[in-house]
Design a protein around this motif. Structure first.
Motif, PDB file in Angstrom:
ATOM      1  N   GLY A 143       0.806  -1.211   0.000  1.00 56.79           N
ATOM      2  CA  GLY A 143       0.000   0.000   0.000  1.00 56.79           C
ATOM      3  C   GLY A 143       0.841   1.263   0.000  1.00 56.79           C
ATOM      4  N   TRP A 144       0.193   2.398   0.350  1.00 59.56           N
ATOM      5  CA  TRP A 144       0.879   3.683   0.359  1.00 59.56           C
ATOM      6  C   TRP A 144       0.270   4.588   1.418  1.00 59.56           C
ATOM      7  N   THR A 145       1.065   5.575   1.876  1.00 61.34           N
ATOM      8  CA  THR A 145       0.577   6.546   2.852  1.00 61.34           C
ATOM      9  C   THR A 145      -0.460   7.445   2.208  1.00 61.34           C
ATOM     10  N   CYS A 146      -1.556   7.734   2.931  1.00 61.62           N
ATOM     11  CA  CYS A 146      -2.650   8.483   2.296  1.00 61.62           C
ATOM     12  C   CYS A 146      -3.392   9.359   3.289  1.00 61.62           C
ATOM     13  N   PHE A 147      -2.690  10.276   3.961  1.00 66.65           N
ATOM     14  CA  PHE A 147      -3.386  11.318   4.702  1.00 66.65           C
ATOM     15  C   PHE A 147      -4.169  12.166   3.703  1.00 66.65           C
ATOM     16  N   GLY A 148      -5.373  12.597   4.073  1.00 58.50           N
ATOM     17  CA  GLY A 148      -6.131  13.506   3.235  1.00 58.50           C
ATOM     18  C   GLY A 148      -6.861  12.861   2.083  1.00 58.50           C
ATOM     19  N   GLY A 149      -7.163  11.580   2.130  1.00 56.47           N
ATOM     20  CA  GLY A 149      -7.901  10.931   1.056  1.00 56.47           C
ATOM     21  C   GLY A 149      -7.165   9.702   0.579  1.00 56.47           C
ATOM     22  N   THR A 150      -7.363   9.308  -0.691  1.00 56.11           N
ATOM     23  CA  THR A 150      -6.650   8.153  -1.221  1.00 56.11           C
ATOM     24  C   THR A 150      -5.246   8.524  -1.675  1.00 56.11           C
ATOM     25  N   GLY A 151      -4.975   9.807  -1.836  1.00 59.32           N
ATOM     26  CA  GLY A 151      -3.646  10.228  -2.253  1.00 59.32           C
ATOM     27  C   GLY A 151      -3.363   9.993  -3.716  1.00 59.32           C
ATOM     28  N   LEU A 152      -4.386   9.705  -4.523  1.00 61.92           N
ATOM     29  CA  LEU A 152      -4.184   9.452  -5.947  1.00 61.92           C
ATOM     30  C   LEU A 152      -4.276  10.752  -6.730  1.00 61.92           C
ATOM     31  N   ASP A 153      -3.348  10.961  -7.651  1.00 57.77           N
ATOM     32  CA  ASP A 153      -3.394  12.143  -8.498  1.00 57.77           C
ATOM     33  C   ASP A 153      -4.642  12.089  -9.373  1.00 57.77           C
ATOM     34  N   GLY A 154      -5.203  13.249  -9.637  1.00 56.00           N
ATOM     35  CA  GLY A 154      -6.394  13.301 -10.476  1.00 56.00           C
ATOM     36  C   GLY A 154      -7.628  12.766  -9.796  1.00 56.00           C
ATOM     37  N   GLU A 155      -7.604  12.735  -8.459  1.00 57.16           N
ATOM     38  CA  GLU A 155      -8.722  12.163  -7.715  1.00 57.16           C
ATOM     39  C   GLU A 155      -9.989  13.009  -7.849  1.00 57.16           C
ATOM     40  N   PHE A 156      -9.836  14.316  -7.940  1.00 60.62           N
ATOM     41  CA  PHE A 156     -10.961  15.245  -8.101  1.00 60.62           C
ATOM     42  C   PHE A 156     -12.062  14.960  -7.091  1.00 60.62           C
ATOM     43  N   GLN A 157     -11.675  14.865  -5.854  1.00 61.29           N
ATOM     44  CA  GLN A 157     -12.663  14.583  -4.829  1.00 61.29           C
ATOM     45  C   GLN A 157     -13.605  15.769  -4.666  1.00 61.29           C
ATOM     46  N   ASN A 158     -14.868  15.463  -4.538  1.00 57.40           N
ATOM     47  CA  ASN A 158     -15.908  16.474  -4.458  1.00 57.40           C
ATOM     48  C   ASN A 158     -16.734  16.214  -3.212  1.00 57.40           C
ATOM     49  N   PRO A 159     -16.710  17.108  -2.215  1.00 57.39           N
ATOM     50  CA  PRO A 159     -17.448  16.828  -0.986  1.00 57.39           C
ATOM     51  C   PRO A 159     -18.947  16.741  -1.179  1.00 57.39           C
ATOM     52  N   GLU A 160     -19.476  17.240  -2.304  1.00 48.70           N
ATOM     53  CA  GLU A 160     -20.909  17.141  -2.545  1.00 48.70           C
ATOM     54  C   GLU A 160     -21.284  15.821  -3.228  1.00 48.70           C
ATOM     55  N   ASP A 161     -20.281  15.063  -3.676  1.00 47.36           N
ATOM     56  CA  ASP A 161     -20.526  13.753  -4.287  1.00 47.36           C
ATOM     57  C   ASP A 161     -19.249  12.934  -4.133  1.00 47.36           C
ATOM     58  N   ALA A 162     -18.971  12.518  -2.907  1.00 43.91           N
ATOM     59  CA  ALA A 162     -17.707  11.859  -2.576  1.00 43.91           C
ATOM     60  C   ALA A 162     -17.715  10.403  -3.044  1.00 43.91           C
ATOM     61  N   PRO A 163     -16.558   9.875  -3.477  1.00 44.88           N
ATOM     62  CA  PRO A 163     -16.498   8.484  -3.958  1.00 44.88           C
ATOM     63  C   PRO A 163     -16.402   7.465  -2.836  1.00 44.88           C
ATOM     64  N   TRP A 164     -17.220   7.632  -1.821  1.00 45.10           N
ATOM     65  CA  TRP A 164     -17.214   6.711  -0.682  1.00 45.10           C
ATOM     66  C   TRP A 164     -18.075   5.498  -0.983  1.00 45.10           C
TER      67      TRP A 164
END
Length: 400
Positions: A143-164
């Motif tokens: 695995g990998w360290t991931c403070f603040g989300g999955t840590g993947l580039d291009g994640e484009f996380q959106n708090p109004e429609d999160a990929p949970w």
């Protein structure tokens, strides 16, 4: 909310999480941050982070099947910056979906409950799988360290429609969505299992698993989405307990950066921009958001850490249509579970509000603070002994 405002906070929002718990009313009011002198308030607080037995699986419903995914080998956590007692580690798992599906339930089986603080499951869509596999391959160890989300580039996380996809904390059970609803999981998707390891009791190996329920992508299923509702935390030291250098806010932010890298402290600042609030030290924090689209709320959840005392979620506060859809008091981290509600419909430009109360006096009474009894200024932080204020809504959008 503007895209620019979203991007400022999204990088850290998905490291939070968990589900709401229900609780009895606060036993007595509190004055000046101290518990009222009653038998109820003098009772020992819950034993946070007690080892959790695996949840009992519930029967599958018509059309569902269960997929189990396990870490391929053990992982021994450690503080990635060399400072602190927390490790967020992401593991890439493959559900091997042969066709487009809906996820209808999740369950987590912690391999080592002594170190597993909580788990979040994220969806990795097919067009991001190659990047996730590359990140996994280039990182030493599992695995990998991931403070603040999955840590993947291009994640484009959106708090109004999160990929949970789901979350687990001690006391959590297998979670299922309502019949006729599901979270879209296209063929070829992967799952990132983010494990927050708490090292206060020391580090030892872990091999955790997750189980998901899936069903075919049939017509007639209502897609569900996760709407995140965070608020900043600005809790000062108590009078008479303010001698520590970390009672200074700037020092507390610097300490967060030391423990979590550049992500540490960043969200503490960004959330004020998201919520339109100023930095005001207080035990109570809140955030009101205006909706950009119509939606129906089907379930609610909340998340705080060990200094949390109460969390509420309201819709259209201050109007004749105001409604409290969640009110958890007193907060108990070890008694968490998502709660379904009677559907509540909201139109575009309606508002939702989360309010949290945290108290420093719990430091004096909880075993987790035995080595950290001294007050410090508390801002939003990733660690077990930091704090968060997060409401979560499971919603169906009107335009789907």
């Amino acid at each position: 909310m503007s895209h620019r405002r979203t991007s400022l906070v999204a990088a850290g929002l998905l490291a939070l999480v968990l589900s709401a718990c229900s609780g009895a009313d606060d036993p007595a009011p509190e004055v000046a941050g101290e518990p009222a002198p009653t038998a109820a308030s003098d009772a020992p607080p819950p034993a946070h982070h007690a080892p959790a037995a695996p949840a009992k699986l519930k029967p599958l419903r018509a059309g569902e099947r269960r997929v189990t995914m396990t870490m391929p080998e053990t992982y021994t956590p450690s503080a990635p910056t060399g400072t602190g007692t927390d490790d967020y580690r992401c593991f890439l798992l493959d559900p091997r979906l042969a066709r487009d599906s809906y996820l209808t339930g999740t369950n987590v089986v912690p391999g080592n409950p002594d170190v597993v603080h909580h788990v979040i499951l994220f969806r990795v869509p097919p067009d991001q799988v190659a990047a996730a596999e590359e990140r996994d391959a280039e990182t030493e160890g599992l695995g990998w360290t991931c403070f603040g989300g999955t840590g993947l580039d291009g994640e484009f996380q959106n708090p109004e429609d999160a990929p949970w996809l789901g979350a687990w904390a001690p006391g959590g059970e297998e979670a299922m969505v309502k019949r006729g609803h599901g979270v879209e999981l296209p063929r070829g998707s992967r799952v990132v299992m983010q494990v927050h390891y708490n090292l206060l009791a020391g580090a030892s190996p872990d091999m955790s698993s997750t189980q998901i329920r899936v069903r075919a992508h049939d017509p007639g299923i209502t897609p569900l989405h996760t709407f995140l509702l965070p608020a900043p935390v600005e809790m000062p030291c108590r009078p008479g307990h303010d001698a520590s250098p970390l009672c200074d806010r700037d020092a507390a932010l610097a300490d967060a950066r030391d423990r979590f890298g550049s992500a540490g402290g960043a969200l503490a600042q960004g959330l004020h921009f998201l919520c339109g609030t100023d930095v005001v030290p207080s035990e109570v924090t809140e955030c009101t958001r205006t909706l950009g689209r119509g939606m129906t709320i089907h379930a609610v959840a909340g998340h705080m850490h060990l200094l949390g005392r109460r969390i509420t979620i309201e819709t259209d506060p201050g109007t004749p249509d105001a409604r409290t859809v969640m009110d958890i008091r007193p907060w108990n981290f070890d008694d968490q579970g998502s709660r379904s509600i009677e559907p509540v419909h909201l139109d575009a430009f309606d508002t939702v509000k989360v309010t949290c109360r945290h108290v420093q006096w719990l430091r004096d009474r909880l075993p987790a603070f035995e080595t950290q009894r001294e007050d410090h200024y508390v801002v939003w932080g990733e660690g077990t002994t930091d704090e968060m204020c997060l409401g979560m809504l499971s919603v169906a959008f009107d335009d789907e």
